[in-house]
Write a protein that holds these residues in place. Sequence first.
Motif, PDB file in Angstrom:
ATOM      1  N   GLU A 153       0.847  -1.198   0.000  1.00  0.00           N
ATOM      2  CA  GLU A 153       0.000   0.000   0.000  1.00  0.00           C
ATOM      3  C   GLU A 153       0.874   1.236   0.000  1.00  0.00           C
ATOM      4  OE1 GLU A 153      -3.054   2.080   3.108  1.00  0.00           O
ATOM      5  OE2 GLU A 153      -3.484  -0.011   2.585  1.00  0.00           O
ATOM      6  N   ARG A 154       0.469   2.229  -0.786  1.00  0.00           N
ATOM      7  CA  ARG A 154       1.189   3.499  -0.867  1.00  0.00           C
ATOM      8  C   ARG A 154       0.171   4.634  -0.974  1.00  0.00           C
ATOM      9  NH1 ARG A 154       5.661   3.822  -5.368  1.00  0.00           N
ATOM     10  NH2 ARG A 154       6.787   2.612  -3.775  1.00  0.00           N
ATOM     11  N   LYS A 157      -3.366   3.691  -1.553  1.00  0.00           N
ATOM     12  CA  LYS A 157      -3.672   2.974  -2.791  1.00  0.00           C
ATOM     13  C   LYS A 157      -2.929   1.633  -2.809  1.00  0.00           C
ATOM     14  CE  LYS A 157      -5.955   6.531  -4.430  1.00  0.00           C
ATOM     15  NZ  LYS A 157      -7.420   6.507  -4.635  1.00  0.00           N
ATOM     16  N   THR A 158      -3.518   0.677  -3.522  1.00  0.00           N
ATOM     17  CA  THR A 158      -2.892  -0.642  -3.659  1.00  0.00           C
ATOM     18  C   THR A 158      -1.895  -0.630  -4.797  1.00  0.00           C
ATOM     19  OG1 THR A 158      -4.881  -1.739  -2.811  1.00  0.00           O
ATOM     20  CG2 THR A 158      -3.301  -3.100  -4.007  1.00  0.00           C
ATOM     21  N   TRP A 159      -0.666  -1.062  -4.487  1.00  0.00           N
ATOM     22  CA  TRP A 159       0.402  -1.132  -5.475  1.00  0.00           C
ATOM     23  C   TRP A 159       0.943  -2.555  -5.525  1.00  0.00           C
ATOM     24  CZ3 TRP A 159       3.609   3.043  -7.806  1.00  0.00           C
ATOM     25  CH2 TRP A 159       2.948   4.288  -7.763  1.00  0.00           C
ATOM     26  N   ARG A 181       0.814   1.086  -9.679  1.00  0.00           N
ATOM     27  CA  ARG A 181      -0.442   1.092  -8.923  1.00  0.00           C
ATOM     28  C   ARG A 181      -1.454   0.165  -9.577  1.00  0.00           C
ATOM     29  NH1 ARG A 181      -5.292   4.115  -8.443  1.00  0.00           N
ATOM     30  NH2 ARG A 181      -4.791   5.391 -10.298  1.00  0.00           N
ATOM     31  N   ILE A 202      -2.570  -3.235 -14.218  1.00  0.00           N
ATOM     32  CA  ILE A 202      -1.892  -1.942 -14.104  1.00  0.00           C
ATOM     33  C   ILE A 202      -1.988  -1.201 -15.436  1.00  0.00           C
ATOM     34  CG2 ILE A 202      -0.273  -2.927 -12.418  1.00  0.00           C
ATOM     35  CD1 ILE A 202       1.856  -2.770 -14.703  1.00  0.00           C
TER      36      ILE A 202
END
Length: 258
Positions: A153-154, A157-159, A181, A202
């Motif tokens: 997570e960053r 948001k899910t990465w 992302r 992605i």
Amino acid sequence: MIRRSLPILTLAFLSGCVMTQKDHDLARQETINSLEQIETKLNTQIDDLNQRIESQSELLSQLEQQIATLGYSLDRTNLLISKVAHSADGQSLRKPEPQAPSSPTVDSDAGQKTLLGAQEWVWLDMVDSYFRARVDTGATTSSLNATNIQQFEREGKTWVRFNLAHTADDQAGKEELVEARVIRWVKIRQSNSEDADRRPVIEAWVRIGDLRERTQFTLADRTQMEFPVLLGREFFQDIAVVDVGRTYVQGKPTKTEK
């Protein structure tokens, strides 16, 4: 004695009254004459002033006409200078510059489109490198060869972090570490399994020849596949035509062409 003197005194008094009235009338007439002279002088001065105003107005009108003529001449001169400068900078007065060869295209009912073969070299901006790709008209979504996929997570948001390996080219065996992302998730059901795999999707910029588009990629382990990149219809529909009988129509991209 008194009786004799009374007529004489009366006559003298009347004579004095008559002289005083004359003097008054004379002074009044002199005043009137002076006023008339002053009025005449004022009228003369007003006439002179009006003549001067008329002369100044005529001179001002002439100056305005001269200014207008000069302005028109100046506009014409500026227009001529602009045309000359434009012509000097235009292509007609310069030698034509050599044009770089454009990517192969074809004409279609919807206009000119990029021509792709069944196999092409593609450039991925996210790793600044080129890969061999299979152009698959039967696939909807494009796909990347991703191994060691790690989710994190960053900024809420899910990465995902994964390895993208080159295969069957001059960089075979080289792996690129990629972070991207997750746009969405998809479920893929294999023909030899009843369970569906949940795979991340992605977005990445892809360039083939002069064609540069942002498209979505499903991440999957394609190690056993010949091509690390698969391009589906979502990438090339409406902008390219695929000739399955040809390969590498657009040539190998380089970083300098980015």
